[in-house]
Design a protein around this motif. Structure first.
Motif, PDB file in Angstrom:
ATOM      1  N   TRP C  83     -33.359 -11.957  84.643  1.00  0.00           N
ATOM      2  CA  TRP C  83     -32.099 -11.679  85.331  1.00  0.00           C
ATOM      3  C   TRP C  83     -31.519 -10.328  84.887  1.00  0.00           C
ATOM      4  O   TRP C  83     -30.457  -9.940  85.303  1.00  0.00           O
ATOM      5  CB  TRP C  83     -31.096 -12.815  85.152  1.00  0.00           C
ATOM      6  N   SER C  84     -32.272  -9.592  84.065  1.00  0.00           N
ATOM      7  CA  SER C  84     -31.746  -8.309  83.563  1.00  0.00           C
ATOM      8  C   SER C  84     -31.631  -7.260  84.670  1.00  0.00           C
ATOM      9  O   SER C  84     -30.902  -6.281  84.530  1.00  0.00           O
ATOM     10  CB  SER C  84     -32.652  -7.780  82.449  1.00  0.00           C
ATOM     11  N   ILE C  86     -30.042  -7.502  87.212  1.00  0.00           N
ATOM     12  CA  ILE C  86     -28.731  -7.568  87.862  1.00  0.00           C
ATOM     13  C   ILE C  86     -27.622  -7.100  86.929  1.00  0.00           C
ATOM     14  O   ILE C  86     -26.485  -6.920  87.331  1.00  0.00           O
ATOM     15  CB  ILE C  86     -28.494  -9.035  88.350  1.00  0.00           C
ATOM     16  N   VAL C  87     -27.970  -6.916  85.651  1.00  0.00           N
ATOM     17  CA  VAL C  87     -26.967  -6.556  84.652  1.00  0.00           C
ATOM     18  C   VAL C  87     -27.304  -5.181  84.070  1.00  0.00           C
ATOM     19  O   VAL C  87     -28.386  -4.983  83.517  1.00  0.00           O
ATOM     20  CB  VAL C  87     -26.923  -7.609  83.516  1.00  0.00           C
ATOM     21  N   SER C  88     -26.371  -4.269  84.196  1.00  0.00           N
ATOM     22  CA  SER C  88     -26.544  -2.925  83.619  1.00  0.00           C
ATOM     23  C   SER C  88     -26.702  -3.079  82.110  1.00  0.00           C
ATOM     24  O   SER C  88     -26.065  -3.940  81.508  1.00  0.00           O
ATOM     25  CB  SER C  88     -25.294  -2.113  83.968  1.00  0.00           C
ATOM     26  N   TYR C  90     -29.911  -2.746  82.863  1.00  0.00           N
ATOM     27  CA  TYR C  90     -31.187  -3.152  83.477  1.00  0.00           C
ATOM     28  C   TYR C  90     -32.381  -2.988  82.527  1.00  0.00           C
ATOM     29  O   TYR C  90     -33.335  -2.290  82.821  1.00  0.00           O
ATOM     30  CB  TYR C  90     -31.415  -2.399  84.794  1.00  0.00           C
ATOM     31  N   ARG C 113     -30.386  -4.690  94.631  1.00  0.00           N
ATOM     32  CA  ARG C 113     -29.044  -4.249  94.245  1.00  0.00           C
ATOM     33  C   ARG C 113     -28.402  -3.435  95.375  1.00  0.00           C
ATOM     34  O   ARG C 113     -27.228  -3.611  95.694  1.00  0.00           O
ATOM     35  CB  ARG C 113     -29.109  -3.404  92.971  1.00  0.00           C
ATOM     36  N   ILE C 127     -25.346 -13.740  93.314  1.00  0.00           N
ATOM     37  CA  ILE C 127     -24.680 -13.943  92.011  1.00  0.00           C
ATOM     38  C   ILE C 127     -24.477 -15.433  91.743  1.00  0.00           C
ATOM     39  O   ILE C 127     -24.703 -15.927  90.646  1.00  0.00           O
ATOM     40  CB  ILE C 127     -23.313 -13.195  91.977  1.00  0.00           C
ATOM     41  N   THR C 131     -25.930 -17.182  88.565  1.00  0.00           N
ATOM     42  CA  THR C 131     -25.010 -17.742  87.573  1.00  0.00           C
ATOM     43  C   THR C 131     -25.437 -19.166  87.189  1.00  0.00           C
ATOM     44  O   THR C 131     -25.343 -19.570  86.039  1.00  0.00           O
ATOM     45  CB  THR C 131     -23.571 -17.772  88.120  1.00  0.00           C
TER      46      THR C 131
END
Lengths: 288, 372, 152
Positions: C83-84, C86-88, C90, C113, C127, C131
């Motif tokens: 899931w990285s 989607i999260v800065s 990255y 993205r 999301i 989640t």
């Protein structure tokens, strides 16, 4: 109901507070700190070991004390009985030091059992965590012996680490049966472990449970059972079809000493196996 | 048609005690000892605490001299009959090591025949409650039932209420409604000092037949009823039991529990003095040679930390959870387990709590802001 | 052979997804195969994509430096790996090993993205689904932390 109770008292015969002598026929270590006893009744008071899967005995170590231990053997085998014991306290440590031929005291069997009769014709999902597998093994034996009476059978088992897995040889053998799905996971492992890693609930994603047809039988630490029940309910399995085996401090096993109270129930005589629907309201209450 | 009542005096009571002793009973009654009225062996009326009463409040118990010569002018002390029916320590069995491993010899328990003199109505109810505990339909406790079967009970109706009493709320008194062999009501007024005697069983009739008595007049019976009414009207405490089971079941997370826990010392006094608390532990004790061992059962308390210990941890580590367990069990889950409340309103837990925790007040505290 | 959108549609992670979104996602997807013992990604590498596992088993391994390599989770068919994306910033936090031959669909993170930025509704849908995975993983990790089967 009355009849059942009378019969219960009758089969106990002797004073249920007095242990009977049983001889250690075999003792073998399952893991570093878990061992299994095979016990036979001592000749003088030889008696049939009749029990139902899920029930427990009180095992006594001379001069040390008693501990409530579930029965882990086949309930159709009457000549001897197996107990799988975690060496963790005074009594279980003392028991672990016994050798073949030594004598222990035994009272029982006590408590309720897994709902194997009313589950006939249904799918069964057995979910065990850690030392929760031994109390479920008699149910597994029963289901295998009467395999045609049950639908789809799934066994999901979670252990601490690969070397803490109970009955690994048997689990492998069960895996090879074509009509049962067995999945084993561990909480931690090094890179030599090729199996699943993660909590036992993650195994639910590898099987499809029919919410209408499935009965789940769960045994393990209470927090593990809580998470498992949550997941099952998310999968629309009704609390009426979920069974859990609870553990509490037990001194008498007769409902007199009070220690095992769980809300309105005495775990020793009303449990240890409960339909989850009977404890739904209290299961979330802390320190009950 | 009312039961025919007899009237006896102090000497008559002495004769009852003698008759019981003659029948082989060990007679237990109230005695003044160590600044409290306790239950102990007696051999005659002179052992009774004549002219003594007691004053009770939360965390307070004092014996006080009365202005009259009442024999039963106190309410209840720290003891209850539980200590005879269900002794604080009982040897369950003993075992001897031998070449077969070991032999277990069951203990015979107490073979004594007790006659209890001065059983209050709340205490009679407590005995009946423990009867259901020790014969739960699945198992019967041999030790309890052996003693229980043999007892002779002489109830004494309360003519005054203690500061912590609330039997009226629990529907357990002050007048004994049955379950006794004989019942007495002590009357002291201008016409004298006498006891109205009611026979509650064949066993009771047999004993009372050996005692000099007269037929009680209607006035004398009325005086006794009035005295009991006095107790009824002057309860030191009261408890609203309406829907109490549901109320406590629905309020496991009520903030009051933390307030009570902040005061509670978890000393277990309440459970020791409670006439219905039945929890027990077992101890295995071995002699120095290691060849002789005994299993003893002794009173335990849900306030003890070890009470809820299991191999994997402990289910009730906080005092809050332990107090909640005690009170919720006593007043709520007891009803599910045994068909009645576990509380008889004797007030002992209030008087003997060192910090004055008052079960009636704590129930009110929760009720005031209870979740439905 | 089943086409990509068909495979995606039947994967539990994308169950009941809006057809339009499914088309968008399919345009970012490609079939990938890993052999047993392949390293799928390494700690610190750029998280270019994530994977919908179709078959086989992947182990996530954390290098605990002096604590050695710790396997923390295995991921199998029907589950999501990574899931990285989607999260800065990255980057992968774990190393992923194929324990068996693995068939998976790779979804290009950057592509996805961008589509999510353009269509926030679809972004929100993604999301929500991620989640759920994060919550499950976090819960599981906490359970593992409790060491529920250990001696207390």
């Amino acid at each position: 109901m009355e009849k059942i109770l009378e019969k219960r008292i009758d089969t106990m015969q002797l004073d249920p507070m007095i242990p009977l002598r049983a001889k250690v026929k075999k003792i073998f270590w399952e893991t570093e700190d878990v061992f299994t006893f095979e016990l036979v009744y001592d000749e003088e008071n030889r008696r049939d070991f009749s029990f139902k899967p899920g029930q427990f005995n009180m095992l006594y170590s001379f001069g040390v004390g008693e501990s409530a231990i579930s029965i882990s053997s086949d309930s159709d085998k009457h000549g001897s009985v197996l107990h799988t014991i975690h060496k963790v306290g005074y009594v279980t440590s003392a028991l672990s030091k016994l050798k073949k031929g030594d004598i222990v005291g035994l009272r029982g069997p006590f408590g309720s059992s897994w709902p194997l009769d009313i589950t006939k014709g249904r799918d069964v999902c057995i979910i065990a965590g850690g030392l929760g597998l031994p109390p479920l093994r008699p149910a597994i034996y029963h289901i295998f012996k009467h395999r045609k009476q049950y639908g789809k059978v799934t066994i999901l088992y979670g252990a601490r680490s690969p070397r803490d897995i109970m009955f690994p040889v048997e689990l492998e053998a069960w895996k090879k049966k074509h009509d049962v799905q067995v999945e084993v996971t561990v909480d931690r492992a090094d890179s030599t472990w090729r199996g699943h890693i993660g909590v036992v609930t993650t195994l639910l994603s590898y099987t499809e449970l029919d919410p209408e047809k499935t009965t789940a039988m769960i045994c393990g630490p209470e927090i593990m059972m809580k998470y498992t029940v949550d997941e099952l309910m998310k999968n629309n399995i009704s609390d009426k079809n979920i069974y859990v085996s609870l553990e509490r401090n037990m001194k008498c096993a007769l409902g007199f000493c009070g220690h095992c109270q769980y809300g309105p129930s005495f775990v020793c005589k009303d449990g240890p196996v409960f339909s989850f629907s009977n404890v739904t309201d209290i299961f979330e209450i802390r320190e009950l | 048609m009312a039961n025919e009542m007899k009237k006896i005096d102090k000497n008559g009571l002495g004769s009852i005690i003698s008759a019981l002793l003659e029948k082989g009973y060990k007679v237990i009654g109230p005695v003044l000892n160590g600044g409290a009225i306790i239950y102990d062996e007696i051999t005659g009326v002179n052992d009774l605490p004549e002219g003594w009463g007691d004053k009770q409040e939360a965390a307070t118990y004092r014996v006080v001299k009365r202005s009259d010569k009442a024999l039963f002018g106190y309410v209840v002390g720290p003891h209850s009959w539980k200590k005879f029916l269900y002794p604080q320590k009982t040897k369950l069995w003993e075992a001897e090591k031998n070449n077969k491993g070991f032999d277990i010899k069951p203990s015979n328990g107490t073979a004594v025949k007790y006659a209890f003199l001065g059983v209050r109505s709340c205490e009679l109810n407590a005995i009946q409650i423990q009867d259901r505990v020790f014969n739960n339909g699945m198992f019967a406790d041999t030790f309890y039932n052996k003693i229980r079967k043999e007892i002779f009970t002489i109830a004494v109706n309360c003519t005054q209420a203690g500061g912590t009493c609330f039997c009226v709320s629990m529907d357990t008194g002050p007048k004994a409604k049955g379950g006794y062999d004989l019942a007495l009501t002590e009357v002291i007024n201008e016409s004298g000092h006498y006891f109205i005697l009611d026979e509650g069983s064949e066993k009771g009739r047999e004993i009372s037949s050996k005692v000099l008595s007269s037929e009680a007049s209607q006035d004398e019976i009325s005086a006794a009823d009035k005295a009991v009414k006095n107790a009824e009207d002057n309860m030191g405490r009261k408890m609203n039991t309406d829907g109490i089971k549901e109320m406590l079941y629905n309020n496991h997370d009520h903030p009051a529990w933390a307030l009570i826990a902040a005061r509670c010392l978890s000393c277990a006094n309440c459970t020791m003095v409670c006439p219905t608390c039945f929890c027990a532990n077992v101890d295995d004790t071995t002699d120095l040679t290691g060849s002789h061992t005994e299993r003893w059962r002794r009173w335990d308390s849900c306030f003890a930390l070890d009470y809820s210990k299991v191999a994997g941890g402990n289910f009730r580590t906080s005092i809050k959870a332990r107090y909640r367990q005690w009170m919720t069990h006593k007043l709520a889950s007891w009803i599910d387990q045994f068909g009645s409340s576990g509380c008889v309103g004797c007030g002992r837990c209030i008087s003997w709590c060192p910090v004055g925790i008052d079960i009636t007040k704590e129930v009110e505290l929760i009720r005031e802001t209870a979740k439905a | 052979m089943e086409d990509l959108s068909g495979i995606l549609k039947n994967h539990p992670f994308l169950k009941d997804l809006d057809e339009n979104y499914l088309q968008q996602i399919t345009s970012c997807a490609s079939n990938v195969v890993f052999k047993e013992n392949d390293i799928i990604f390494k700690e610190g590498d750029e998280a270019k994509s994530f994977y919908l596992i179709r078959s086989g088993k992947v182990a996530l391994e954390l290098n605990g430096r002096e604590k050695g390599n710790v396997r923390i989770l295995t991921i199998g068919s029907g589950q999501i790996l990574g899931w990285s994306w989607i999260v800065s910033p990255y980057k992968w936090h774990f190393e992923a090993h194929a324990l068996e031959d693995v068939n998976a669909i790779a979804l290009d993170g950057k592509c996805l993205r961008e589509k999510c930025e353009e269509d926030p509704k679809m972004g929100y849908e993604m999301i929500k689904r991620f989640t759920q995975i994060l919550e499950q993983r976090l819960r599981s990790t906490r359970m593992q932390l409790l060491d529920v089967y250990g001696k207390s």
